[in-house]
Design an enzyme around this catalytic site. Structure first.
Site, PDB file in Angstrom:
ATOM      1  N   LYS A   1      19.838  12.354 -45.218  1.00 17.23           N
ATOM      2  CA  LYS A   1      21.197  12.766 -44.854  1.00 17.23           C
ATOM      3  C   LYS A   1      21.155  14.294 -44.818  1.00 17.23           C
ATOM      4  CE  LYS A   1      25.985  11.462 -45.814  1.00 17.23           C
ATOM      5  NZ  LYS A   1      26.254  10.513 -44.741  1.00 17.23           N
TER       6      LYS A   1
HETATM    7  C1  LIG Z   1      26.477   9.158 -44.392  1.00 18.92           C
HETATM    8  C2  LIG Z   1      26.116   8.452 -43.135  1.00 18.92           C
HETATM    9  C3  LIG Z   1      26.397   7.093 -42.922  1.00 18.92           C
HETATM   10  C4  LIG Z   1      27.160   6.249 -43.923  1.00 18.92           C
HETATM   11  O1  LIG Z   1      26.527   6.186 -45.145  1.00 18.92           O
HETATM   12  P1  LIG Z   1      27.326   5.768 -46.462  1.00 18.92           P
HETATM   13  O2  LIG Z   1      26.295   5.851 -47.527  1.00 18.92           O
HETATM   14  O3  LIG Z   1      27.840   4.411 -46.258  1.00 18.92           O
HETATM   15  O4  LIG Z   1      28.420   6.762 -46.615  1.00 18.92           O
HETATM   16  C5  LIG Z   1      25.973   6.519 -41.747  1.00 18.92           C
HETATM   17  N1  LIG Z   1      25.329   7.227 -40.805  1.00 18.92           N
HETATM   18  C6  LIG Z   1      25.049   8.535 -40.964  1.00 18.92           C
HETATM   19  C7  LIG Z   1      24.358   9.268 -39.883  1.00 18.92           C
HETATM   20  C8  LIG Z   1      25.435   9.181 -42.128  1.00 18.92           C
HETATM   21  O5  LIG Z   1      25.146  10.474 -42.281  1.00 18.92           O
END
Ligand SMILES: *Cc1c(COP(=O)(O)O)cnc(C)c1O
Length: 306
Positions: free
Chosen positions: A158
């Site tokens: 992320k």
């Molecule tokens: C944060 C994110 C998500 C969702 O992740 P969660 O852990 O459910 O919040 C989905 N796709 C991307 C590209 C993200 O950065």
């Protein structure tokens, strides 16, 4: 965004308006940062709970590992700091945003010994895609931008730099009159949205994209588990945009979007054009779990009171 009082900055609580960084921070120029998004929900008895706090903090550390960034804190320390920040701001419910970034030092691409700095901000936050979105569903379009190839950027991190792809798709979708974008991977299969994972329901079967070009959402993981516990069959399987067009139901999952129904893709109405029965059932169960009303999921909740 509604400001709160304090931001945790490398171990100290700093007044919100004083949480500043230098303009020559490496991350600002090259996107070298990793982050998390979590939600805290108000529960019964005046208590609050952060949903899957430890899993989010573990993912932050893993995102940094993928990028070869060394965060000088353990996941446990960051989790504790998130709770401290919520309490310092007396926030009963809201959003939590830890961010670790490469700071100042060398200005080349190679980050060298530049310090890795960490902040945690919290603020009150309602429904990400609008008040009606959770109840009635949203309209989305297939983006002209592909989700990055798994060897172009590290999709399981992320990472802030990855988000340029999301910003391109989001701006295009919004300017074209849609709420959100659906991105395809470089092979042409449905990947994910700009910050949400995607689920379809067809013939009673629930499908979601496999963990390839997508960020492994913690909401995605939670919904897979909840659906299976409710007796549904969930498959992690590739699908195409035209299978999406003829789905009975579809929804997004994400910490920000929670569980948002999709009522239209590329001007094709999905199912009955509203939140379908399976979506509604999972959404209801999801909100019961995050607010501590469902038995059996207590290990997902980190409780605190302000
Ligand atoms: C944060 C994110 C998500 C969702 O992740 P969660 O852990 O459910 O919040 C989905 N796709 C991307 C590209 C993200 O950065």
């Amino acid at each position: 965004m509604q400001a709160t009082q304090f931001i945790w900055f490398d171990g100290e609580m700093i007044p919100w308006e004083q949480a500043r960084v230098h303009v020559l921070s490496h991350a600002l120029h090259y996107g070298s940062a990793v982050f998390e998004g979590m939600r805290a929900y108000a529960c019964a008895g005046g208590r609050s709970a952060v949903f899957r706090l430890n899993d989010h903090c573990a993912r932050l550390v893993n995102s940094a590992k993928i990028l070869r960034m060394e965060i000088p804190y353990t996941a446990e320390r960051i989790a504790a700091a998130c709770l401290e920040t919520l309490k310092a701001n007396k926030l009963r419910e809201g959003y939590i945003r830890p961010l670790s970034f490469v700071g100042c030092g060398e200005m080349g691409v190679y980050p060298g010994d530049n310090p890795v700095q960490t902040i945690i901000a919290v603020w009150p936050w309602g429904a990400y895609l609008g008040a009606d979105a959770l109840a009635k569903g949203i309209r989305v379009k297939t983006s002209s931008f592909a989700r990055m190839h798994v060897n172009t950027l590290m999709t399981k991190a992320k990472a802030s730099g990855n988000y340029i792809n999301s910003v391109l798709a989001k701006v295009e979708a919004r300017e074209d009159g849609y709420d959100e974008a659906v991105m395809l991977d470089t092979a042409g299969f449905v990947s994910e949205a700009t910050g949400e994972n995607i689920f379809l329901v067809r013939g009673g079967l629930i499908k979601t994209t496999p963990w390839t070009s997508i960020l492994g959402g913690i909401t995605r993981d939670s919904v897979i588990r909840l659906a299976r516990d409710l007796g549904y069959t969930v498959e992690e399987q590739q699908f195409t945009r035209d299978e999406f067009y003829i789905a009975d139901e579809a929804f997004f999952t994400g910490t920000a979007a929670e569980l948002t129904p999709i009522r239209e893709l590329d001007r094709r109405v999905i199912g009955a054009g509203t939140a379908g029965p399976v979506t509604k059932r999972l959404q209801k169960e999801f909100f019961r779990v995050v607010t501590g009303e469902a038995a059996g999921y207590a290990s997902w909740l980190s409780c605190y009171s302000v």
